[in-house]
Design a protein around this motif. Structure first.
Motif, PDB file in Angstrom:
ATOM      1  N   ILE B 473       3.253  47.499 -20.147  1.00 25.15           N
ATOM      2  CA  ILE B 473       3.096  46.380 -19.498  1.00 25.15           C
ATOM      3  C   ILE B 473       3.680  46.191 -18.489  1.00 25.15           C
ATOM      4  N   ARG B 474       3.498  45.641 -17.515  1.00 24.23           N
ATOM      5  CA  ARG B 474       3.636  45.358 -16.011  1.00 24.23           C
ATOM      6  C   ARG B 474       4.541  43.752 -16.715  1.00 24.23           C
ATOM      7  N   LEU B 475       5.765  43.380 -16.044  1.00 24.68           N
ATOM      8  CA  LEU B 475       6.530  42.068 -16.253  1.00 24.68           C
ATOM      9  C   LEU B 475       5.822  40.799 -15.525  1.00 24.68           C
ATOM     10  N   GLY B 476       5.032  41.238 -14.762  1.00 27.74           N
ATOM     11  CA  GLY B 476       4.418  40.213 -14.379  1.00 27.74           C
ATOM     12  C   GLY B 476       2.857  40.077 -15.000  1.00 27.74           C
ATOM     13  N   LEU B 478       3.487  40.829 -17.810  1.00 28.48           N
ATOM     14  CA  LEU B 478       4.046  39.833 -19.692  1.00 28.48           C
ATOM     15  C   LEU B 478       3.900  38.089 -19.151  1.00 28.48           C
ATOM     16  N   ALA B 479       4.020  38.130 -18.359  1.00 23.59           N
ATOM     17  CA  ALA B 479       5.047  36.665 -17.751  1.00 23.59           C
ATOM     18  C   ALA B 479       4.201  35.863 -17.932  1.00 23.59           C
TER      19      ALA B 479
END
Ligand code: FAD
Ligand code: FAD
Lengths: 399, 494
Positions: B473-476, B478-479
């Motif tokens: 999952i990309r950090l963006g 997830l955030a």
């Protein structure tokens, strides 16, 4: 001390460091672990060796001592043999320096005060202006209020570090028994003389409880309970990236989180790259007992904080998360010293989120105390004979 | 209508059957798959552009599949969520009943706008399938070496040819259909090599492998494939396999050799064959990360584990059912039968339903078939004899066999987790999906069971299937906070 038998309970980094010092001092050491060596907390955290997050006080003194020992000890091990040199290479020692970044005006003021206090205590802490920061950490957000550079912050691969210490100990009179669960005590005349274990009786003159977050349980099994509790932390790992993060970078919230007594979720960004190119993003602090569940919202909070520092990481993929349990004493100081109730029993642990870094200093203090020699720093603040360790703190923080 | 909310993860034969049965029981179903199309590994649907021409040629049992697909897509209580991956399962608080929360990422994996969503179903059916297990051999990291499954996906799904001159090697009845798909896509298949000698196959099956299908009473799917193969004159050899791939920068030739029943190489029997691709499969690895995350107990031996289920396909985790290849490898018909049983119970269907005995019988036949399959196509214990010290055991991190041996045999670093961190085997992008079972098996042979196989409080066991992130999952992504579950599913009646 030649031939005096010592048993170290726990083959994490603290047990490994202690076993090594005791073996160097001439003890015949047996290290026991109910699991494998270096595979519990030590393999479920990060490997930051930090001065930057510690304010003036006994823990900072222990950190300074340890920081000085790390390169010395690694050099000693590497010089001892070819296999020692190889184990040290695997430690991935990198004195890369840390940068603490404040993203709010309030954070900037707190950071400035904190750094001034540290400088007075002998820590190198250099203020960076925006230009300097951009030059050494070009992909960091420009949206920051203050930054302090700590050239002495360093990093290791913690499981490899513990393995190297233990392997070095094993070249002396030291033996490792894994799969050996410590179950209870054998005492004579109020003195601990043996351990009942899942693989039989183990007799010795000296016993060191280095069971990490399970140190309280081990101590209780031995009839001398201490108050060491688990505090969960979670870390995210990205797929390997081109060079993006060059130092260890923290947001200034880190400073507040470490010593906080709040049991709820706290996160503060710790961003670092590993030699393999992955970026590690830490970390959270939660008091949830030994709850092993992955909590996506906790990980989301870690991600959010990390992106505040490095917006470019938004498209980086996270491929893994892991968590461990930091062992802590309610007064947030490690415990190093003799048990005041049971002669023959010593404790070494409770380092919370700093056990990797502090392991070497801890082992040296233990050695000095055991031998009755002067220690390089004051050991009194860490003694086991204090209310927080003996479970006499009134507040029950944990659920 | 039972009104139960059932989430089905995986839209392969097992998941589709589960969805249908749960709907039949009166439940509301959300059918989830990371792929764009229904069908899973078996009905690997070509993109619409290609499908227009003649999908039947590539697909067996296509009409039944097309009918089921229409039925599900048109059903008012069925929501189909394509391009939706389950990236995490979050178990409930201790003492709380019910299946874990299902954390989803929705949108094309290569797109930049995937959104997070969370489902809290009353029942969860896991039908996430399996992928090929590939044993390492010198040169397996070269471009041109494919897993049979990947080659088949390219051939069936994209109609891409993996090579002009191809060898298919490994073990299992699915080597044949893979070869057939390759032939269909235009490759010349030089040989299909089944590593187990004919005697072992016969012991497991008591008949020739291509006659198996009849035993299940399913209308000769494999026979059909074999027919194609015979027409295409593809030699099928038993007791021989690929022990090395060679080439400068990509595969140019393979070395094959005769094997004894334990898969030790008969020296002197080596032959080289010029190829530009080789497709290998030595069996299957079930995708166990979601069952493990849900807290389901596994059965089997290290390196060959499956989800443990009861007669109703229930796992040991509350509110979680499992079906298809994660419970055992037995082909699509068995997966369908299991899916139907799982879906029926997950949907709150009555145990007294009239259709159940027949379903259970066919499921039990499937289980029997799985057992025979395992017996007919074992992995021979002597396979590590192919490995040289420099042979990679983990392709992502380029860990070689000598490094692994050293790590697990030296005392302080021998624990599974410590050795993994030290050798990096399994830490790369595939997160041990490929090398995990192999490394676990090799390490167990070299040092016995890992001392940290029994986990400490709160820490995961050092098993090869522990992957708390089932998908990257990309950090963006997830955030960003999760979006509320859709009021109306988008793909209704498409
Ligand atoms: C997410 C996270 C991030 C962290 N980041 C850092 C960091 O950057 N820098 C840093 O310095 N520190 C960090 N830490 C903290 C650090 O990991 C710990 O302080 C340190 O590993 C503790 O080591 P230990 O040897 O005391 O415990 P452990 O490594 O847990 O070792 C204790 C051993 O005792 C054994 N044991 C327990 N009970 C028994 C029994 N009954 N019988 C026999 N054996 C037993 C266990 O099996 C275990 O192996 C982090 C921790 C976490 C969770
Ligand atoms: C190469 C090959 C050839 C075969 N040939 C034959 C044959 O000829 N005859 C035969 O009977 N059988 C054959 N099989 C076996 C057959 O494909 C399987 O038995 C059948 O597909 C298993 O069904 P399933 O529903 O369990 O899994 P699958 O069909 O694999 O479906 C699982 C689905 O779950 C989805 N999924 C997994 N994880 C996630 C997640 N985290 N989030 C969202 N979605 C997820 C996947 O995208 C996939 O679509 C073959 C298999 C292979 C690999």
């Amino acid at each position: 001390m030649c031939g005096t038998r010592a048993v170290v309970v726990g083959a994490g980094i603290v047990g490994a460091a202690c076993a090594r010092e005791l073996a160097l001092a001439g003890f015949a050491v047996t290290v026991v672990d109910r699991g494998g060596a270096a595979s519990a907390t030590t393999a479920h955290g990060e490997g930051n060796i930090l001065l930057s997050d510690k304010g003036p006080g006994p823990e900072l003194e222990l950190a300074k001592l340890s920081r000085q020992l790390w390169p010395q000890v690694l050099a000693e091990i590497a010089d001892r043999s070819a296999s020692g040199a190889e184990s040290v290479r695997a430690v991935e020692w990198e004195p890369k320096g840390g940068i603490v970044v404040a993203t709010t005006a309030g954070g900037a003021r707190a950071l400035a005060r904190f750094a001034a206090g540290q400088r007075a205590a002998g820590v190198r802490a250099e203020h960076l202006d925006a230009g300097q920061l951009a030059a050494i950490e070009p992909l960091l957000t420009r949206d920051h209020q203050a930054a302090v550079y700590y050239p002495d912050d360093a990093q290791v691969q913690p499981a490899a570090a513990a393995t190297a210490l233990l392997a070095d100990a094993l070249t002396f009179r030291c033996e490792l028994r894994t799969g050996c669960d410590v179950l209870g005590a054998v005492t004579r005349g109020g003195r601990l003389i043996g351990l009942r274990t899942s693989t039989g009786l183990l007799e010795a003159e000296l016993f060191v409880n280095a069971a990490g977050p399970w140190a309280g349980e081990v101590a209780a099994r031995l009839g001398a309970p201490i108050d060491v509790r688990p505090r969960r932390g979670d870390v995210l790992v990205t797929t390997p990236l081109p060079p993006t993060v060059f130092h260890k970078v923290y947001d200034a919230d880190y400073v507040g989180a470490v010593s906080s007594d709040d049991g709820g979720l706290q996160t503060s960004a710790v961003v670092e790259s590993t030699r393999a190119g992955s970026v590690l993003l830490g970390s959270s602090r939660r008091r949830v007992g030994f709850d092993d569940r992955l909590r996506p919202e906790v990980l989301a909070a870690v991600a959010t904080k990390a992106l505040r520092l490095f917006p470019v990481l938004a498209t980086a993929s996270v491929m893994r998360a892991y968590g461990g349990f930091r062992p802590y004493v309610p007064d947030h100081l490690p415990v190093v010293g003799a048990d005041p109730r049971l002669a023959g029993l010593w404790h070494a642990g409770g380092h919370e989120g700093a056990g990797i870094g502090l392991s070497l200093g801890t082992a040296q203090l233990l050695r000095a105390l055991v031998l009755g020699r002067p220690a390089p720093i004051d050991t009194a603040p860490f003694q086991a004979d204090r209310p927080a360790v003996l479970g006499q703190t009134s507040t029950q923080e944990d659920s | 209508m039972t009104g139960r909310q059932v989430a089905v993860v995986g839209a392969g034969p097992a998941g589709l059957a589960a969805a249908r049965a749960a709907l039949g029981a009166g439940a509301e179903v959300t059918l989830i798959d990371a792929a764009r199309q229904l069908g899973g590994q078996y009905h690997r649907t070509p993109p619409e552009e290609y499908a227009a021409s003649r999908p039947e040629a590539l697909q067996h049992g296509w009409p039944a599949f097309a009918k089921l697909r229409r039925e599900l897509l048109g059903h008012p209580r069925c929501a189909w969520w394509p391009e939706t991956s389950v990236w995490a399962l979050e178990r409930r608080d201790p003492g709380q009943q019910g299946p874990p929360r299902v954390h989803l990422l929705r949108g094309p994996a290569d797109g930049s706008h995937r959104v997070r969503q969370i489902l809290e179903p009353d029942a969860l059916v896991l039908a996430c399938g399996a992928h090929d297990r590939v044993l390492p051999f010198p040169g397996w990291e070269l471009p041109g070496v494919f897993t049979a499954g990947a080659a088949q996906t390219l051939a069936k799904g994209e109609r891409l040819m993996v090579g002009e001159q191809v060898v298919v090697a490994g073990s299992g009845p699915f080597l044949l259909p893979v070869a057939a798909s390759l032939v269909e896509a235009g490759s010349r298949v030089l040989a299909v090599l089944e590593a187990n000698p004919a005697a072992v196959l016969a012991r497991g099956w008591s008949r020739k492998p291509w006659q198996l299908a009849a035993q299940l009473g399913k209308a000769g799917e494999l026979i059909d494939f074999t027919g194609q193969l015979v027409r295409g004159r593809v030699p099928f050899r038993t007791g021989r396999t690929v022990i090395e791939a060679r080439g400068a920068g990509r595969v140019e030739e393979v070395v094959t050799a005769r094997l004894r029943p334990d898969w030790s190489v008969v020296r002197g029997s080596e032959r080289t064959l010029a190829v530009d691709a080789v497709c290998v499969s030595h069996g299957f690895s079930p995708q166990l990360e979601l069952p493990v995350a849900a807290g389901c107990a596994l059965r089997g031996t290290p390196g060959a584990q499956f989800v443990q289920t009861d007669a109703r396909q229930r796992t040991t985790a509350d509110g979680v059912w499992a079906a298809g290849e994660i419970t055992g490898i037995a082909g699509a018909p068995a997966a369908r039968a299991e899916g139907a049983v799982a879906g029926w119970y997950a949907g709150g269907g009555s145990p007294a339903a009239r259709a159940l005995p027949a379903l259970r019988r066919s499921r039990d036949q499937g289980r029997d078939f799985a057992a025979r399959l395992a017996r007919a196509h074992p992995i021979g214990a002597a396979w590590p004899g192919w490995l040289g010290p420099r042979t990679l055991v983990c392709r992502c991190e380029e860990t070689d066999y000598a490094t692994l041996c050293r790590a697990v045999q030296e005392q302080p670093g021998a624990a599974a987790r410590t050795a993994k961190l030290a050798t990096r085997a399994g830490l790369g992008p595939c997160q041990a999906r490929v090398c995990g079972p192999t490394v676990t098996e090799l390490a167990a042979r070299l040092r016995g069971a890992a001392p940290d196989a029994v986990p400490a409080d709160g820490l995961p066991a050092a098993g090869p299937h522990h992957r708390p992130f089932a998908q990257p999952i990309r950090l963006g992504e997830l955030a960003r906070p999760p979006e509320p579950p859709d009021a109306a599913p988008e793909h209704h009646g498409a």
